[in-house]
Scaffold this active site. Structure first.
Site, PDB file in Angstrom:
ATOM      1  N   GLY A  55      12.160  41.058 -24.432  1.00  0.00           N
ATOM      2  CA  GLY A  55      11.457  40.773 -23.180  1.00  0.00           C
ATOM      3  C   GLY A  55      12.484  40.732 -22.056  1.00  0.00           C
ATOM      4  N   GLY A  56      12.075  40.187 -20.918  1.00  0.00           N
ATOM      5  CA  GLY A  56      12.982  40.146 -19.770  1.00  0.00           C
ATOM      6  C   GLY A  56      14.292  39.444 -20.083  1.00  0.00           C
TER       7      GLY A  56
ATOM      8  N   PHE B  87       2.521  31.180  -3.471  1.00  0.00           N
ATOM      9  CA  PHE B  87       2.251  30.777  -4.850  1.00  0.00           C
ATOM     10  C   PHE B  87       2.183  29.257  -4.879  1.00  0.00           C
ATOM     11  CE2 PHE B  87       2.360  32.633  -9.145  1.00  0.00           C
ATOM     12  CZ  PHE B  87       2.066  33.940  -8.825  1.00  0.00           C
TER      13      PHE B  87
ATOM     14  N   GLN C 243       2.466  23.984 -20.723  1.00  0.00           N
ATOM     15  CA  GLN C 243       1.661  24.169 -19.513  1.00  0.00           C
ATOM     16  C   GLN C 243       0.323  24.851 -19.777  1.00  0.00           C
ATOM     17  OE1 GLN C 243       2.816  27.191 -16.276  1.00  0.00           O
ATOM     18  NE2 GLN C 243       3.093  25.223 -15.285  1.00  0.00           N
TER      19      GLN C 243
ATOM     20  N   HIS D 194      -2.354  26.776 -17.799  1.00  0.00           N
ATOM     21  CA  HIS D 194      -2.561  27.455 -16.522  1.00  0.00           C
ATOM     22  C   HIS D 194      -4.022  27.260 -16.142  1.00  0.00           C
ATOM     23  CE1 HIS D 194      -2.880  30.578 -13.521  1.00  0.00           C
ATOM     24  NE2 HIS D 194      -1.600  30.842 -13.606  1.00  0.00           N
TER      25      HIS D 194
ATOM     26  N   LEU E 177      -5.231  35.632 -18.728  1.00  0.00           N
ATOM     27  CA  LEU E 177      -4.758  35.004 -17.490  1.00  0.00           C
ATOM     28  C   LEU E 177      -5.214  35.718 -16.232  1.00  0.00           C
ATOM     29  CD1 LEU E 177      -2.674  32.669 -16.752  1.00  0.00           C
ATOM     30  CD2 LEU E 177      -1.306  34.558 -15.948  1.00  0.00           C
TER      31      LEU E 177
ATOM     32  N   GLU F 228      -1.990  33.324 -10.581  1.00  0.00           N
ATOM     33  CA  GLU F 228      -2.001  32.395  -9.464  1.00  0.00           C
ATOM     34  C   GLU F 228      -1.911  33.154  -8.137  1.00  0.00           C
ATOM     35  OE1 GLU F 228       0.255  28.873 -10.437  1.00  0.00           O
ATOM     36  OE2 GLU F 228       1.179  29.006  -8.466  1.00  0.00           O
TER      37      GLU F 228
ATOM     38  N   ARG G 148       0.359  23.708 -11.154  1.00  0.00           N
ATOM     39  CA  ARG G 148      -0.613  24.056 -12.197  1.00  0.00           C
ATOM     40  C   ARG G 148      -1.156  22.849 -12.946  1.00  0.00           C
ATOM     41  NH1 ARG G 148       2.505  29.461 -14.324  1.00  0.00           N
ATOM     42  NH2 ARG G 148       1.965  30.640 -12.458  1.00  0.00           N
TER      43      ARG G 148
ATOM     44  N   HIS H   1      -0.501  28.265 -21.696  1.00  0.00           N
ATOM     45  CA  HIS H   1       0.208  29.349 -21.025  1.00  0.00           C
ATOM     46  C   HIS H   1       1.709  29.396 -21.259  1.00  0.00           C
ATOM     47  CE1 HIS H   1       0.881  32.364 -18.024  1.00  0.00           C
ATOM     48  NE2 HIS H   1       1.579  31.579 -17.257  1.00  0.00           N
TER      49      HIS H   1
ATOM     50  N   GLU I 183      11.738  32.084 -22.265  1.00  0.00           N
ATOM     51  CA  GLU I 183      10.758  31.031 -22.536  1.00  0.00           C
ATOM     52  C   GLU I 183      11.116  30.195 -23.765  1.00  0.00           C
ATOM     53  OE1 GLU I 183       6.671  32.168 -22.067  1.00  0.00           O
ATOM     54  OE2 GLU I 183       5.952  30.362 -23.077  1.00  0.00           O
TER      55      GLU I 183
ATOM     56  N   ARG J 237       6.327  23.984 -15.151  1.00  0.00           N
ATOM     57  CA  ARG J 237       6.988  25.122 -14.494  1.00  0.00           C
ATOM     58  C   ARG J 237       6.197  25.580 -13.276  1.00  0.00           C
ATOM     59  NH1 ARG J 237       6.165  30.520 -14.510  1.00  0.00           N
ATOM     60  NH2 ARG J 237       4.898  30.683 -16.391  1.00  0.00           N
TER      61      ARG J 237
HETATM   62  C1  LIG Z   1      -0.403  36.801 -18.932  1.00  0.00           C
HETATM   63  C2  LIG Z   1       0.872  36.192 -18.437  1.00  0.00           C
HETATM   64  C3  LIG Z   1       1.206  36.291 -17.090  1.00  0.00           C
HETATM   65  C4  LIG Z   1       2.403  35.733 -16.625  1.00  0.00           C
HETATM   66  N1  LIG Z   1       2.726  35.846 -15.290  1.00  0.00           N
HETATM   67  C5  LIG Z   1       3.918  35.373 -14.839  1.00  0.00           C
HETATM   68  C6  LIG Z   1       4.342  35.583 -13.497  1.00  0.00           C
HETATM   69  O1  LIG Z   1       3.659  36.212 -12.697  1.00  0.00           O
HETATM   70  N2  LIG Z   1       5.527  35.071 -13.110  1.00  0.00           N
HETATM   71  C7  LIG Z   1       6.326  34.373 -13.966  1.00  0.00           C
HETATM   72  O2  LIG Z   1       7.400  33.944 -13.558  1.00  0.00           O
HETATM   73  N3  LIG Z   1       5.956  34.180 -15.254  1.00  0.00           N
HETATM   74  C8  LIG Z   1       4.781  34.675 -15.700  1.00  0.00           C
HETATM   75  N4  LIG Z   1       4.417  34.485 -17.021  1.00  0.00           N
HETATM   76  C9  LIG Z   1       5.369  33.865 -17.952  1.00  0.00           C
HETATM   77  C10 LIG Z   1       6.420  34.881 -18.332  1.00  0.00           C
HETATM   78  O3  LIG Z   1       5.893  36.171 -18.314  1.00  0.00           O
HETATM   79  C11 LIG Z   1       6.981  34.624 -19.718  1.00  0.00           C
HETATM   80  O4  LIG Z   1       7.377  33.297 -19.817  1.00  0.00           O
HETATM   81  C12 LIG Z   1       8.191  35.506 -19.938  1.00  0.00           C
HETATM   82  O5  LIG Z   1       7.863  36.847 -19.720  1.00  0.00           O
HETATM   83  C13 LIG Z   1       8.795  35.345 -21.313  1.00  0.00           C
HETATM   84  O6  LIG Z   1       9.827  36.287 -21.431  1.00  0.00           O
HETATM   85  P1  LIG Z   1      10.823  36.282 -22.636  1.00  0.00           P
HETATM   86  O7  LIG Z   1      11.836  37.342 -22.352  1.00  0.00           O
HETATM   87  O8  LIG Z   1      11.306  34.920 -22.872  1.00  0.00           O
HETATM   88  O9  LIG Z   1       9.923  36.680 -23.886  1.00  0.00           O
HETATM   89  P2  LIG Z   1       8.803  37.820 -24.101  1.00  0.00           P
HETATM   90  O10 LIG Z   1       8.664  38.729 -22.944  1.00  0.00           O
HETATM   91  O11 LIG Z   1       7.607  37.134 -24.597  1.00  0.00           O
HETATM   92  O12 LIG Z   1       9.440  38.669 -25.251  1.00  0.00           O
HETATM   93  C14 LIG Z   1       9.636  38.150 -26.555  1.00  0.00           C
HETATM   94  C15 LIG Z   1      10.399  39.171 -27.342  1.00  0.00           C
HETATM   95  O13 LIG Z   1      10.781  38.589 -28.564  1.00  0.00           O
HETATM   96  C16 LIG Z   1      10.516  39.487 -29.613  1.00  0.00           C
HETATM   97  N5  LIG Z   1      10.291  38.686 -30.824  1.00  0.00           N
HETATM   98  C17 LIG Z   1       9.503  37.600 -30.985  1.00  0.00           C
HETATM   99  N6  LIG Z   1       9.547  37.170 -32.254  1.00  0.00           N
HETATM  100  C18 LIG Z   1      10.405  37.981 -32.903  1.00  0.00           C
HETATM  101  C19 LIG Z   1      10.870  38.065 -34.244  1.00  0.00           C
HETATM  102  N7  LIG Z   1      10.463  37.217 -35.193  1.00  0.00           N
HETATM  103  N8  LIG Z   1      11.741  39.063 -34.566  1.00  0.00           N
HETATM  104  C20 LIG Z   1      12.146  39.961 -33.624  1.00  0.00           C
HETATM  105  N9  LIG Z   1      11.729  39.920 -32.358  1.00  0.00           N
HETATM  106  C21 LIG Z   1      10.879  38.949 -32.003  1.00  0.00           C
HETATM  107  C22 LIG Z   1       9.323  40.301 -29.174  1.00  0.00           C
HETATM  108  O14 LIG Z   1       9.315  41.544 -29.819  1.00  0.00           O
HETATM  109  C23 LIG Z   1       9.614  40.425 -27.681  1.00  0.00           C
HETATM  110  O15 LIG Z   1      10.418  41.548 -27.430  1.00  0.00           O
HETATM  111  C24 LIG Z   1       3.243  35.048 -17.512  1.00  0.00           C
HETATM  112  C25 LIG Z   1       2.905  34.958 -18.867  1.00  0.00           C
HETATM  113  C26 LIG Z   1       1.723  35.503 -19.318  1.00  0.00           C
HETATM  114  C27 LIG Z   1       1.374  35.346 -20.771  1.00  0.00           C
END
Ligand SMILES: Cc1cc2nc3c(=O)[nH]c(=O)nc-3n(C[C@H](O)[C@H](O)[C@H](O)COP(=O)(O)OP(=O)(O)OC[C@H]3O[C@@H](n4cnc5c(N)ncnc54)[C@H](O)[C@@H]3O)c2cc1C
Length: 607
Positions: A14-15, A117, A237, A239, A249, A252, A283, A364, A395, A406
């Site tokens: 992810g990010g 926001f 949290q 939402h 979702l 916001e 929230r 959320h 996260e 948050r």
């Molecule tokens: C619908 C929605 C809308 C949102 N909107 C916003 C917003 O507008 N602004 C904001 O700031 N936040 C927003 N959030 C929150 C934010 O998007 C998330 O908190 C954030 O993107 C999490 O990013 P991350 O990189 O931590 O994990 P994620 O993007 O969830 O990525 C997790 C990664 O871990 C990998 N993974 C997981 N388990 C395993 C495993 N066992 N083995 C190998 N790989 C694994 C997955 O393949 C994935 O690549 C939103 C969340 C949701 C659900």
């Protein structure tokens, strides 16, 4: 079994994972990203609303005001050194994303456009400020695409559809992970000098959630089972605006654009609960207000939902009432909230341009998680003892920058800011660190556990256990909580775990893309995290941010300006016996901003 060796192993694409991978590789490390999903399918891609940064493109803004909102929004539990870094680094992180090619929406002058926001204010809470930078309502999608391209360019090696199932420890350090290649069922060992967990959240613990099916807390559970504590797990949290019945979702950003919450009488009820900031209160406040309205019988048609109205006629009426000159029309809403319109039309057959949307609070975001310092190094106690070789960001990590709640758009900031810091720290670390050897048989325990699941011949389907867990957590560990319900919920989780280890039944015992077995394993992670959440929530006898105790309705700063840490007391990562969970509250909140500026001291919340 295959073994791969890299300087740095990043679990999750992810990010946070991608930013860390990019910066570790830029710093000269040889980097592998291991992800159960294809990278661009990560949940970051679902983030709609925006990424907060005090660019000041439309209204005057300062990082210190952003830090203040973050601390206040987090109900004073955020570590203030981390909030300061988040707000300051957000500015250049967003500009960096722009330079990498992220197509942000623009102002007429060509600057990055910003929108309002919840909880974003100027001058220490004085008035709303436009701080959320966005690419329509597809901001996360754009971040993911941009970072993935940059990682490919930088020759990061991707292992897609590899599911990490265990953490390998040796000589008191983390030396890598065990993963299953989903396409073959084969076990792989990833041996690294540094391993960073960026596996995202665990919204699937609850019945109604905005989170994707894959958000099952694997990374958090895997390190927890190997002795790492979980910090501040009571803070989850809800939402306020999930689509009724589904939890999908609705950003916001809708309220940022002028959307209004209405009850069955057409009343704008947020005027009652947060007279100053109304629908854009943080929230936790809005979610509780919706629950209050539902309890008063003000749900629409006697059901458990209220309306979110973004019809231009409604928005313009309230804008005029507030003395604002801005007006919106169909074309503007359709452009600014394209994804939202699409979601509503597809999932509930409601067209937001002509009808109000049915919404209810939805699980959320995890404020808690793997404790880290400001460089994404995992720490294991109140003394900030660093666990060598282990890092976490995004996260799954608890820096803690979000405290008890948050703010919207601060997760995306967290990913890029602390992902980047983690990547840089790893690059520095691997330059001098040696590989610590793997222990003998690093896959033995994980292989035995999968063998057990594959061969299980009990009567209980994982689906049944999951459903029960989600219902109980929604009911008893949701927006409002009491000691009695929290104790019952923890007890239920122990019963479910017992059934999970003694009476499980899976149908598919094949090896290729066996989602049956993987989902069963993920369920084990969810149950562990659900139990810790209930136990930590019972421990905290006050109400703060996303944690509302009906039996302790007040915030108690004297006793509770501390983080909770929960340890799983067992050397066996699996096993039928429920391991005891030990908690402590020794870790104090960092108050470094308050030391210089009393405005950062906890004070009563006025909404
Ligand atoms: C619908 C929605 C809308 C949102 N909107 C916003 C917003 O507008 N602004 C904001 O700031 N936040 C927003 N959030 C929150 C934010 O998007 C998330 O908190 C954030 O993107 C999490 O990013 P991350 O990189 O931590 O994990 P994620 O993007 O969830 O990525 C997790 C990664 O871990 C990998 N993974 C997981 N388990 C395993 C495993 N066992 N083995 C190998 N790989 C694994 C997955 O393949 C994935 O690549 C939103 C969340 C949701 C659900």
């Amino acid at each position: 079994m295959q073994t791969h060796q890299f300087d740095a192993i990043i679990v999750g694409a992810g990010g946070a994972g991608l930013m860390a991978a990019l910066y570790a590789s830029k710093g000269g490390a040889n980097v592998a990203v291991v992800s159960k999903l294809y990278p661009t399918r990560s949940h970051t891609g679902a983030a709609l609303g925006g990424i907060g940064a005090a660019l000041g493109n439309l209204d005057e803004d300062k990082p210190l005001w952003h830090a203040y909102d973050t601390v206040k929004g987090g109900d004073y539990l955020a570590d203030q050194n981390a909030a300061k870094i988040l707000a300051e680094n957000a500015v250049d992180a967003v500009i960096e994303l722009e330079h990498m090619g992220l197509p942000f929406d623009r102002t007429p002058e060509g600057r990055i456009s910003q929108r309002r926001f919840g909880g974003h204010t100027s001058n220490f809470g004085e008035k709303p400020v436009r701080r959320a930078c966005h690419a329509a309502d597809r901001t996360g999608h754009m971040i993911l695409q941009t970072l993935y391209q940059q990682c490919i360019k930088n020759e990061v090696r991707f292992f897609d559809e590899f599911h990490v199932v265990d953490v390998i420890m040796n000589q008191g350090a983390c030396v890598g992970v065990v993963a299953i290649q989903l396409g073959t069922g084969e076990f792989h060992v990833f041996h690294g000098k540094a391993t960073l967990f960026a596996t995202g959240g665990w919204g699937r613990v609850w019945q109604i959630t905005s989170n994707a099916h894959t958000l099952t807390g694997d990374g958090a559970a895997a390190v927890y089972r190997r002795g790492v504590p979980m910090q501040d797990m009571e803070f989850y949290q809800f939402h306020p605006t999930g689509l009724y019945g589904l939890g999908v979702l609705l950003t916001e950003g809708i309220r940022g654009e002028g959307g209004i919450l209405l009850n069955k009488n057409g009343e704008r009820f947020m005027e009652k609960y947060a007279p100053k900031i109304k629908d854009l209160a943080s929230r936790d406040v809005v979610s509780r207000s919706i629950y209050q309205e539902l309890r008063l019988g003000n749900g629409i048609g006697g059901k458990n939902y209220v309306h979110l109205d973004i019809r231009p006629s409604t928005v313009n009426r309230y804008l005029a009432e507030a003395g604002e000159t801005r007006r919106v029309d169909d074309a503007y809403i359709a452009r600014a909230l394209a994804e939202t319109l699409d979601l509503c039309r597809t999932y509930v057959g409601v067209d937001p341009l002509t009808e109000a949307m049915p919404i209810q609070p939805t699980a959320h975001y995890a404020m808690g998680g793997i404790p880290t310092n400001i460089d994404a190094e995992v720490v294991t106690d109140a003394n900030w003892t660093v666990l060598p070789g282990m890092y976490a960001a995004g996260e799954v990590a608890c820096v803690s920058v979000h405290g008890a709640n948050r703010l919207g758009t601060n997760s995306l900031v967290d990913l890029v800011v602390f992902g980047r810091r983690g990547g840089m720290k790893i690059a520095e670390y691997v330059k001098t660190a040696d590989f610590i050897p793997l222990p003998p048989n690093p896959t033995a325990e994980a292989e035995a556990e999968f063998k057990r699941i594959r061969a299980s011949k009990g009567k209980t389907k994982p689906y049944t256990l999951r459903k029960k867990m989600q219902e109980v957590m929604m009911d008893k560990v949701g927006v409002y909580r009491t000691a009695k319900e929290l104790v019952e919920a923890a007890e239920t989780m122990r019963e479910l775990r017992h059934a999970y280890f003694t009476d499980l039944s899976v149908d598919d015992n094949g090896y290729q893309f066996n989602t049956d077995i993987i989902e069963a394993w993920e369920l084990g992670c969810l149950i562990d995290l659900a139990e810790v959440t209930a136990i930590s929530a019972n421990l905290r006898t006050e109400s703060r941010g996303g944690h509302s105790r009906e039996d302790f309705p007040d915030r108690n700063d004297e006793k509770w300006m501390v983080h909770t840490l929960a340890y799983r007391k067992s050397d066996n990562p699996y096993g039928t016996e429920t391991p005891p969970v030990e908690t402590n509250t020794d870790k104090k909140v960092d108050m470094s901003l308050a030391a210089e500026d009393p405005r950062f001291l906890p004070k009563e919340r006025v909404y």
